[in-house]
Design a protein around this motif. Structure first.
Motif, mmCIF file in Angstrom:
data_model
loop_
_atom_site.group_PDB
_atom_site.id
_atom_site.type_symbol
_atom_site.label_atom_id
_atom_site.label_comp_id
_atom_site.label_asym_id
_atom_site.label_seq_id
_atom_site.Cartn_x
_atom_site.Cartn_y
_atom_site.Cartn_z
ATOM 1 N N ARG A 54 0.822 -1.218 0.000
ATOM 2 C CA ARG A 54 0.000 0.000 0.000
ATOM 3 C C ARG A 54 0.854 1.266 0.000
ATOM 4 O O ARG A 54 0.408 2.321 -0.447
ATOM 5 C CB ARG A 54 -0.925 -0.016 1.216
ATOM 6 C CG ARG A 54 -1.896 1.143 1.299
ATOM 7 C CD ARG A 54 -2.836 0.959 2.474
ATOM 8 N NE ARG A 54 -3.726 -0.177 2.262
ATOM 9 C CZ ARG A 54 -4.857 -0.097 1.573
ATOM 10 N NH1 ARG A 54 -5.240 1.048 1.024
ATOM 11 N NH2 ARG A 54 -5.628 -1.161 1.431
ATOM 12 N N THR A 55 2.097 1.183 0.456
ATOM 13 C CA THR A 55 2.962 2.363 0.518
ATOM 14 C C THR A 55 3.731 2.603 -0.786
ATOM 15 O O THR A 55 4.424 3.615 -0.909
ATOM 16 C CB THR A 55 3.972 2.243 1.663
ATOM 17 O OG1 THR A 55 4.834 1.123 1.431
ATOM 18 C CG2 THR A 55 3.255 2.069 2.998
ATOM 19 N N ARG A 94 4.417 3.915 -4.271
ATOM 20 C CA ARG A 94 3.831 5.039 -5.000
ATOM 21 C C ARG A 94 4.239 5.102 -6.469
ATOM 22 O O ARG A 94 3.893 6.056 -7.153
ATOM 23 C CB ARG A 94 4.257 6.358 -4.326
ATOM 24 C CG ARG A 94 3.911 6.454 -2.840
ATOM 25 C CD ARG A 94 2.420 6.345 -2.629
ATOM 26 N NE ARG A 94 2.065 6.461 -1.210
ATOM 27 C CZ ARG A 94 0.893 6.097 -0.709
ATOM 28 N NH1 ARG A 94 -0.022 5.575 -1.512
ATOM 29 N NH2 ARG A 94 0.646 6.228 0.577
ATOM 30 N N GLY A 137 -4.345 -1.195 -2.476
ATOM 31 C CA GLY A 137 -3.079 -0.472 -2.437
ATOM 32 C C GLY A 137 -1.996 -1.135 -3.266
ATOM 33 O O GLY A 137 -0.885 -0.622 -3.371
ATOM 34 N N TYR A 138 -2.314 -2.263 -3.902
ATOM 35 C CA TYR A 138 -1.404 -2.951 -4.823
ATOM 36 C C TYR A 138 -2.240 -3.956 -5.620
ATOM 37 O O TYR A 138 -3.391 -4.246 -5.266
ATOM 38 C CB TYR A 138 -0.277 -3.674 -4.070
ATOM 39 C CG TYR A 138 -0.750 -4.815 -3.202
ATOM 40 C CD1 TYR A 138 -0.795 -6.121 -3.683
ATOM 41 C CD2 TYR A 138 -1.172 -4.592 -1.886
ATOM 42 C CE1 TYR A 138 -1.249 -7.169 -2.893
ATOM 43 C CE2 TYR A 138 -1.628 -5.626 -1.093
ATOM 44 C CZ TYR A 138 -1.670 -6.912 -1.594
ATOM 45 O OH TYR A 138 -2.128 -7.940 -0.813
ATOM 46 N N THR A 158 0.082 -0.087 -7.457
ATOM 47 C CA THR A 158 -1.157 0.470 -8.018
ATOM 48 C C THR A 158 -0.866 1.383 -9.198
ATOM 49 O O THR A 158 -1.586 1.364 -10.207
ATOM 50 C CB THR A 158 -1.916 1.245 -6.924
ATOM 51 O OG1 THR A 158 -2.259 0.343 -5.877
ATOM 52 C CG2 THR A 158 -3.176 1.883 -7.475
#
Length: 273
Positions: free
Chosen positions: A73-74, A76, A159-160, A174
């Motif tokens: 999820r982190t 970017r 988130g992915y 993502t």
């Protein structure tokens, strides 16, 4: 010939793995894999190229293979960061005017690197096209149009993208799936950092070799034709790699197992650069 070596390149919070196949010939190729495909998958193909005197470096894309960490999820990053990684790898290798070889998503990253003024003596695209949904007829096209928004919605929610569980693309950030979906919807590449990179492909001056693969349903020949039509400022050598030439049935991935004739063609192309 020296054994295959793995090197690592820090990229912020991520680390790229480089699988190095030395030939000692003083000529270098950087091979960028397809989405979710680890660098080690290309060992047999790389060996055919090193047999021809070409040093080959296969770079695991972010979050794939030996590159770390896995997307979460982190994460970017999207296409822009994958393109930046190409320049970083070339800088680390200190190779002058290498041949860039891209399979599928790897071809996108290599081409957009050149579009943004990056270095390279030539570009070889293998089973790498613009998978615009209008190029897929019948139920396959209907399915692609239906599943693309599901992929982007699920990726955004989790988130992915959990492709390692859903048999498509491996585990991906993502942003990578968002940018891939843009190509599926439009046939063009998304703007990167405010730049119309799709238009910039017309400014690429290095020669291009482009091979579609018989039996490839994911990237049929028409998608590669559409991709290379964007390279209006350079010459394109177009080839369709058939089962008759390779000696084996193939698809989007299996061509690597029957790639000796294709490797010969790429070596011939590289020697003209």
């Amino acid at each position: 010939m020296s054994p295959v070596e793995t090197r690592y390149l820090p990229r912020g919070d991520d680390r790229l793995a480089l699988r190095v196949h030395p030939a000692g010939g003083g000529r270098t190729a950087l091979l960028l894999p397809a989405m979710g495909v680890p660098a080690a998958y290309y060992d047999a193909f790389a060996a055919r190229l090193t047999d021809g005197g070409l040093d080959v470096v296969v770079a695991d894309l972010r979050g794939t293979g030996a590159s770390t960490p896995q997307p979460t999820r982190t994460s970017r990053y999207g296409y822009a960061e994958l393109v930046d990684d190409v320049a970083a790898v070339l800088a680390a290798l200190r190779a002058e005017a290498p041949l860039l070889i891209g399979h599928s998503l790897g071809g996108h990253a290599a081409a957009l690197h050149l579009a943004l003024g990056g270095s390279g003596a030539g570009l070889a695209l293998i089973a790498s096209g613009t998978p615009w949904n209008r190029f897929y007829p019948g139920r396959y096209g209907v399915g692609l149009r239906a599943v693309t928004p599901v992929i982007t919605t699920l990726s955004a929610g989790l988130g992915y993208w959990p492709g390692h569980r859903l048999w498509f693309g491996g585990r991906q950030a993502t942003g990578v799936m968002r940018d891939w979906a843009y190509v599926v919807r439009t046939g063009d590449f998304p703007p990167l950092c405010g730049v119309d990179v799709d238009a910039r492909l017309a400014d690429v001056k290095v020669p291009v070799y482009a091979a579609s693969v018989e039996g490839d349903r994911l990237t049929p020949a028409v998608t590669l034709d559409h991709f290379v039509a964007k390279f209006t400022g350079t010459g394109v050598e177009r080839h369709h790699y058939t089962a008759a030439e390779s000696g084996a049935a193939m698809n989007h991935f299996r061509w690597t197992r029957a790639a000796t004739p294709l490797a010969t063609r790429i070596l011939d192309f590289e020697r003209t650069l």
